[in-house]
Write an enzyme that holds these catalytic residues in place. Structure first.
Site, mmCIF file in Angstrom:
data_model
loop_
_atom_site.group_PDB
_atom_site.id
_atom_site.type_symbol
_atom_site.label_atom_id
_atom_site.label_comp_id
_atom_site.label_asym_id
_atom_site.label_seq_id
_atom_site.Cartn_x
_atom_site.Cartn_y
_atom_site.Cartn_z
ATOM 1 N N GLY A 2 -0.385 1.238 -16.393
ATOM 2 C CA GLY A 2 0.307 2.532 -16.858
ATOM 3 C C GLY A 2 1.802 1.960 -17.111
ATOM 4 O O GLY A 2 1.613 0.913 -17.937
ATOM 5 N N GLY B 5 11.471 -4.229 -6.421
ATOM 6 C CA GLY B 5 11.252 -3.939 -7.752
ATOM 7 C C GLY B 5 12.259 -2.901 -8.682
ATOM 8 O O GLY B 5 12.550 -3.237 -9.446
ATOM 9 N N SER B 6 12.314 -2.048 -7.807
ATOM 10 C CA SER B 6 13.186 -0.779 -8.368
ATOM 11 C C SER B 6 14.547 -0.856 -8.076
ATOM 12 O O SER B 6 15.491 0.129 -8.385
ATOM 13 C CB SER B 6 12.588 0.475 -8.298
ATOM 14 O OG SER B 6 12.960 1.049 -6.755
ATOM 15 N N ARG C 129 1.352 -2.041 -4.224
ATOM 16 C CA ARG C 129 1.333 -1.675 -2.753
ATOM 17 C C ARG C 129 0.880 -2.822 -2.209
ATOM 18 O O ARG C 129 -0.348 -3.293 -2.319
ATOM 19 C CB ARG C 129 0.787 -0.406 -2.603
ATOM 20 C CG ARG C 129 1.547 0.778 -2.916
ATOM 21 C CD ARG C 129 3.074 0.817 -1.935
ATOM 22 N NE ARG C 129 3.651 2.122 -2.308
ATOM 23 C CZ ARG C 129 4.738 2.188 -3.243
ATOM 24 N NH1 ARG C 129 5.105 0.911 -3.805
ATOM 25 N NH2 ARG C 129 5.440 3.214 -3.357
ATOM 26 N N ILE D 231 3.158 -6.019 -7.675
ATOM 27 C CA ILE D 231 4.298 -5.209 -7.599
ATOM 28 C C ILE D 231 4.060 -3.860 -7.151
ATOM 29 O O ILE D 231 4.875 -2.940 -7.522
ATOM 30 C CB ILE D 231 5.131 -5.361 -8.690
ATOM 31 C CG1 ILE D 231 4.239 -5.245 -10.051
ATOM 32 C CG2 ILE D 231 5.729 -6.588 -9.012
ATOM 33 C CD1 ILE D 231 3.610 -3.768 -10.516
ATOM 34 N N HIS E 260 9.967 -6.158 -1.188
ATOM 35 C CA HIS E 260 9.893 -4.818 -2.054
ATOM 36 C C HIS E 260 11.185 -4.251 -2.832
ATOM 37 O O HIS E 260 11.709 -3.162 -2.302
ATOM 38 C CB HIS E 260 9.509 -3.644 -1.093
ATOM 39 C CG HIS E 260 8.600 -2.296 -1.985
ATOM 40 N ND1 HIS E 260 7.899 -1.805 -1.329
ATOM 41 C CD2 HIS E 260 8.964 -1.976 -3.135
ATOM 42 C CE1 HIS E 260 7.425 -0.882 -2.251
ATOM 43 N NE2 HIS E 260 8.047 -1.001 -3.051
HETATM 44 O O1 LIG Z 1 7.487 0.907 -5.031
HETATM 45 C C1 LIG Z 1 8.603 1.863 -5.445
HETATM 46 C C2 LIG Z 1 8.260 3.158 -5.695
HETATM 47 O O2 LIG Z 1 7.122 3.546 -5.613
HETATM 48 O O3 LIG Z 1 9.078 4.060 -6.439
#
Ligand SMILES: O=CC(=O)O
Length: 365
Positions: free
Chosen positions: A199, A333-334, A283, A281, A331
């Site tokens: 995606g 990433g964002s 789950r 990246i 965790h």
């Molecule tokens: O893992 C982070 C999210 O799903 O926003």
């Protein structure tokens, strides 16, 4: 009447959907910059719960124009406080990752009209329960694609080039670069990069990696992505077994569902190349962590880079942490300032649109 007060259509385009890929990013960026300048009202017709005290101001400012805000103050969230403050609210900005389930929805009551998470993944939401009650639910994909993609590229290079092990060599006084074959890693150049899930995040990673002269992108998804995206990213859809067999770097970028849970297990690792690098990246539960440990310990695969694990927090005693050929992040990433703020903006728009009876900007179903 509600629409007249808080319709966001003029701001964000009626019926506009969440981001679907890189091609639409610029549209979203201009949306985020446009801000919301709704008519100020004297009375605030909606009560909205913010479930986390650290939701960025961008989202709060949007909501407070037209809504009375109720705020959970505890971090980590105290469930009792949440269940008490949720009573009677019309909308919820669900800021954390705690369970959004029948218990919370029951506590809120039947007037609840709109919820948005502040995350892309919604595996902590009982989606069937939300759907059964016909409550619009939004989430915040796309705005975090770039931040997560940056981190994924970092992990891919760090795992392939043995950053963590290198650091340990220094700490343990084992700097042995008099050996010509010392600390050799995997080239990104000319590699095949496979994506399990392709995606917005997967595509943003592939876009970045095209600058590293990779050979080919392969991907496994349920549905084929648009042909122009395939062309732009030199990407080809393949069956899972082919993905496993051919990928030099294999990036997991799929949501956690019943179908994806535990898919990366011993059987899968045995089909991968010994030189392959696994990146996750998405789950933690998509990977069978015991099997991953065995595959790394026995050098069945070369290395792994994980931003997600199971459970989170990973106990400091986890055997994964004893391995040299893994790099693990907590965790994040964002986790950039801009992305977090954008996530709050989109979540607030989602909530407002749900309250107005309009289609959310990023509906989760
Ligand atoms: O893992 C982070 C999210 O799903 O926003």
């Amino acid at each position: 009447m509600l629409n007249r007060f808080i319709s966001l259509s003029p701001l964000i385009g009626k019926g506009s959907r969440g981001f679907q890929g890189p091609a639409l990013l610029s549209k979203r960026q201009s949306l985020l910059k446009s801000g919301a300048k709704n008519k100020t009202m004297s009375a605030k017709p909606f009560k909205v719960l913010i479930t986390h005290p650290e939701v960025p101001q961008s989202g709060i400012d949007l909501l407070k124009e037209n809504c009375e805000l109720v705020r959970v103050e505890s971090v980590p969230t105290n469930r009792a406080e949440l269940l008490q403050k949720i009573r009677g609210v019309d909308g919820i900005l669900w800021g954390g990752h705690e369970a959004l389930n029948a218990e919370a929805l029951d506590a809120a009551g039947p007037q609840l009209k709109s919820i948005s998470t502040m995350s892309a993944g919604i595996d902590y939401v009982d989606l069937d329960e939300v759907k059964r009650r016909k409550i619009p639910l939004g989430h915040t994909p796309t705005v975090l694609d770039n931040a997560v993609a940056d981190l994924a590229v970092g992990l891919l290079i760090a795992a392939g080039r043995r950053f963590h092990e290198g650091r340990k060599k220094i700490e343990t006084d084992k700097w042995e670069n008099y050996h010509l074959n010392w600390m050799l890693g995997q080239d990104v150049r000319d590699s095949v990069v496979g994506f399990y899930g392709f995606g917005g995040i997967g595509q943003a990673i592939a876009k970045r990696l095209s600058g590293f002269d990779i050979d080919q992108v392969l991907y496994t998804t349920r549905r084929r992505v648009a042909k122009d995206i395939e062309k732009e990213l030199n990407a080809k859809k393949v069956e899972f077994d082919e993905l496993l067999a051919k990928s030099d770097f294999l990036v997991i970028a799929a949501p956690l569902t019943a179908a994806t849970q535990g898919v990366f297990n011993a059987t899968a690792f045995n089909k991968m190349q010994k030189t392959a690098v696994l990146i996750n990246i998405a789950r933690g539960k998509i990977v069978n962590q015991n099997d991953l440990y065995d595959a790394l310990k026995s050098n069945r695969i070369f290395a792994a880079g994980l931003d997600v694990v199971d459970p989170e927090s990973l106990p400091p005693t986890s055997k994964l942490l004893t391995l040299d050929n893994i790099i693990i992040l907590p965790h994040i990433g964002s986790a950039t300032n801009r992305t977090r703020s954008d996530m709050a903006t989109i979540a607030a728009h989602n909530v407002l649109r749900g309250l107005a009876g309009e289609r959310m900007l990023s509906p989760a179903y």
